[in-house]
Design an enzyme around this catalytic site. Structure first.
Site, PDB file in Angstrom:
ATOM      1  N   LYS A  78       7.167  11.327  -2.424  1.00 35.98           N
ATOM      2  CA  LYS A  78       6.595  10.980  -0.921  1.00 35.98           C
ATOM      3  C   LYS A  78       7.866  10.478  -0.178  1.00 35.98           C
ATOM      4  O   LYS A  78       8.783   9.530  -0.637  1.00 35.98           O
ATOM      5  CB  LYS A  78       5.525   9.952  -0.952  1.00 35.98           C
ATOM      6  CG  LYS A  78       5.053   9.789   0.914  1.00 35.98           C
ATOM      7  CD  LYS A  78       3.691   8.860   0.555  1.00 35.98           C
ATOM      8  CE  LYS A  78       3.075   8.589   2.088  1.00 35.98           C
ATOM      9  NZ  LYS A  78       2.071   7.842   1.755  1.00 35.98           N
ATOM     10  N   SER A 153      -2.223   9.524   4.543  1.00 38.12           N
ATOM     11  CA  SER A 153      -0.839   9.910   4.812  1.00 38.12           C
ATOM     12  C   SER A 153      -0.175  10.784   3.856  1.00 38.12           C
ATOM     13  O   SER A 153       0.987  11.167   4.112  1.00 38.12           O
ATOM     14  CB  SER A 153       0.006   8.428   5.276  1.00 38.12           C
ATOM     15  OG  SER A 153       0.179   7.762   4.151  1.00 38.12           O
ATOM     16  N   SER A 177      -4.512   6.443   1.531  1.00 39.74           N
ATOM     17  CA  SER A 177      -3.605   7.557   1.707  1.00 39.74           C
ATOM     18  C   SER A 177      -3.120   8.364   0.113  1.00 39.74           C
ATOM     19  O   SER A 177      -2.636   9.443   0.580  1.00 39.74           O
ATOM     20  CB  SER A 177      -2.211   6.977   2.238  1.00 39.74           C
ATOM     21  OG  SER A 177      -2.098   7.033   3.537  1.00 39.74           O
TER      22      SER A 177
HETATM   23  N1  GLN Z   1      -5.066   5.872   7.079  1.00 38.22           N
HETATM   24  C1  GLN Z   1      -4.858   4.689   6.935  1.00 38.22           C
HETATM   25  C2  GLN Z   1      -3.851   4.204   8.382  1.00 38.22           C
HETATM   26  O1  GLN Z   1      -3.587   4.899   8.939  1.00 38.22           O
HETATM   27  C3  GLN Z   1      -4.467   4.516   6.031  1.00 38.22           C
HETATM   28  C4  GLN Z   1      -3.068   4.736   5.516  1.00 38.22           C
HETATM   29  C5  GLN Z   1      -2.465   4.658   4.238  1.00 38.22           C
HETATM   30  O2  GLN Z   1      -3.184   4.338   3.290  1.00 38.22           O
HETATM   31  N2  GLN Z   1      -1.053   4.544   4.331  1.00 38.22           N
HETATM   32  O3  GLN Z   1      -3.406   3.034   8.121  1.00 38.22           O
END
Ligand code: GLN
Length: 488
Positions: A78, A153, A177
């Site tokens: 990532k 994400s 995410s």
């Molecule tokens: N979707 C969640 C957010 O927008 C979690 C994102 C994540 O786990 N990095 O913060």
């Protein structure tokens, strides 16, 4: 079967027996990338030259008799994990040209074990989002249906595994995410216990919640990856000095007497009935194998989203203060004086979602509002954690859906921030409590994968993985999951 379609553990055997070579395997994965990634768009940076070199080195080590779990295995990373000498953008304009001078600890561990780096994966900017649509650079597509999002994400990390352009990948999970994109793309994803894996070199979003973890084709592969990246690190004071088991050894398809808690709150409003059905079927299949199923209640789970959307922005507003155009990354408006330069750099460099969260976080921390928002959210977090502790005195694991729905359409929720955020309602509480959480595919609905979430006690990834493995063996979906329909 073509090499890129195989699992890490299958490839391990072939490499160790000398039936295939590391360069041959890397070539197969890079070929697949050349063919399908123009459609899927999982990669922000492809590192094929480096991959060839690393594969060559891995082959030499294999020939010298070295046998380590990741030696010669093509892996994607990532783009919020620092990789020395490889551009690391966090999918943000503000870091578009950032080449880290050092490796994240997990990256260093993979290098030492002879993994082969094939590239850096797309994500929501600074890991803020649930669909990878908030990347400043490109929209990644779901290999099961190219008109749908891969989740986020870590959408690039999940889509790459599903489309076989990496054998395994690393993602990060602050509120879901890793698990939510794993569910959307029909792969396995694990968020380890907070402190299990070093966060050194992970570009911070919300430090009290962030955790790095693997996305893989199978639970067994996930266990192998987890052992490879875990462990105490003096460079991350929140990493915990706990022994790192060989997680693969704990995999027995055996659940007799296991106590499964099913939180009522995980099947509430908003959970698609078809998703609930698939997940209940999965739980029942373990019951048939001798597990005991108990309905439990964790009422504070319903406050998780509200708590998270105070704490995560608060931490992000402080973590992202460092992007000021001074030391690295984008610089705009150098002629405007130092305040003007910082303002112009941040206005130009950050996307709307990130700016919104910085503003919310700054507000929640400001004097006069701190007690009403930040402090209150912290108290809520403590209560939630206590509720989890209480149910874990009675059960070994908790189970429910990973996400309330399968993958949504590209563009469908960008204009509806609440609906987008609700897609993490079942994963966020796990981060707030610091627990390990695994997503395992449990079937398809209307041709789209559904994820079963298995939540464990702190540092009990071994049980979580064992249960996931038992389910995976029973479900027998692996062959179907190898062939995502969007690429057919
Ligand atoms: N979707 C969640 C957010 O927008 C979690 C994102 C994540 O786990 N990095 O913060």
């Amino acid at each position: 079967m073509e090499l890129h379609l195989k699992t890490l553990s299958e490839l391990r055997t072939l490499l160790d027996r000398g039936e295939i070579s590391a360069p041959e395997l890397t070539e197969a994965v890079l070929n697949q990338m050349a063919q399908v990634d123009p459609k899927v768009q999982a990669y922000l940076t492809q590192t094929s030259d480096l991959a060839h070199l690393m594969a060559q080195q891995a082959q030499e080590r294999l020939q010298q008799g070295e046998r380590t779990p990741l030696l010669g295995i093509p892996i994607g990373i990532k783009d919020n994990l620092c990789t020395a000498g490889i551009r690391t953008t966090c999918a943000s304009k503000i870091l578009h040209n950032f080449v880290p001078p050092y490796d994240a600890t997990v990256v260093l561990k993979l290098r030492a074990q002879g993994a082969v780096f094939v590239g850096k994966l797309n994500m929501d900017e600074f890991a803020m989002g649930s669909s990878t649509e908030f990347s400043a650079f490109q929209v990644t597509r779901n290999p099961w249906d190219l008109e749908r999002v891969p989740g986020g994400s870590s959408g690039g990390s999940a889509a790459a595994v599903a489309s076989h352009t990496a054998i395994a990948t690393l993602g990060s999970d602050t509120g879901g995410s890793i698990r939510q994109p794993a569910a959307f793309c029909g792969v396995v994803g694990l968020k380890p216990t907070y402190g299990r894996v070093s966060r050194y070199g992970l570009i911070a979003y919300a430090s009290s919640l962030d955790q790095i973890g693997p996305l893989t084709k199978t639970v067994e592969d996930c266990a192998i990856m987890l052992s490879a990246i875990s462990g105490h690190d003096p460079r991350d004071a929140t990493s915990v000095n706990q022994p790192v088991p060989d997680f693969r050894k704990s995999l027995r398809p055996e659940v007799k007497g296991l106590k499964i808690g099913v939180p009522r709150e995980m099947f509430g409003q908003g959970v698609h009935p078809e998703v609930a059905l698939r997940v209940r079927d999965a739980i029942q299949s373990l019951e048939e194998e001798g597990a005991e199923v108990h309905e439990v209640s964790i009422p504070m789970m319903e406050q998780g989203l509200a708590i998270y959307y105070i704490l995560a922005p608060a931490e992000c507003s402080s973590n992202l203060a460092r992007y000021d155009g001074v030391r690295y990354g984008l610089r705009v408006g150098a002629e405007k004086g130092h305040i003007g330069m910082m303002e112009a750099t941040r206005a130009e460099g950050f996307g709307d979602e990130v700016i919104q969260r910085i503003i919310i976080g700054t507000y929640a921390l400001s004097s006069g509002y701190y007690d009403a928002f930040y402090l209150k959210a912290q108290k809520g977090r403590t209560l939630l954690r206590q509720e989890f502790d209480r149910v874990f005195q009675q059960v070994d694991v908790l189970m429910g859906p990973t996400a309330p729905t399968p993958a949504f359409r590209i563009g469908e929720l960008v204009g509806d921030p609440l609906a987008m955020k609700l897609s993490d309602v079942l994963t966020i509480p796990v981060n707030l409590a610091g627990l390990p959480g695994l997503s395992v595919p449990c079937g398809l609905m209307e041709g789209l994968p559904v994820g079963l979430q298995i939540i464990g006690k702190p540092f009990d990834e071994a049980t979580v993985l064992r249960v996931g493995y038992a389910y995976e063996q029973k479900a027998g979906l692996l062959e179907q999951l190898r062939h995502p329909t969007g690429l057919a």
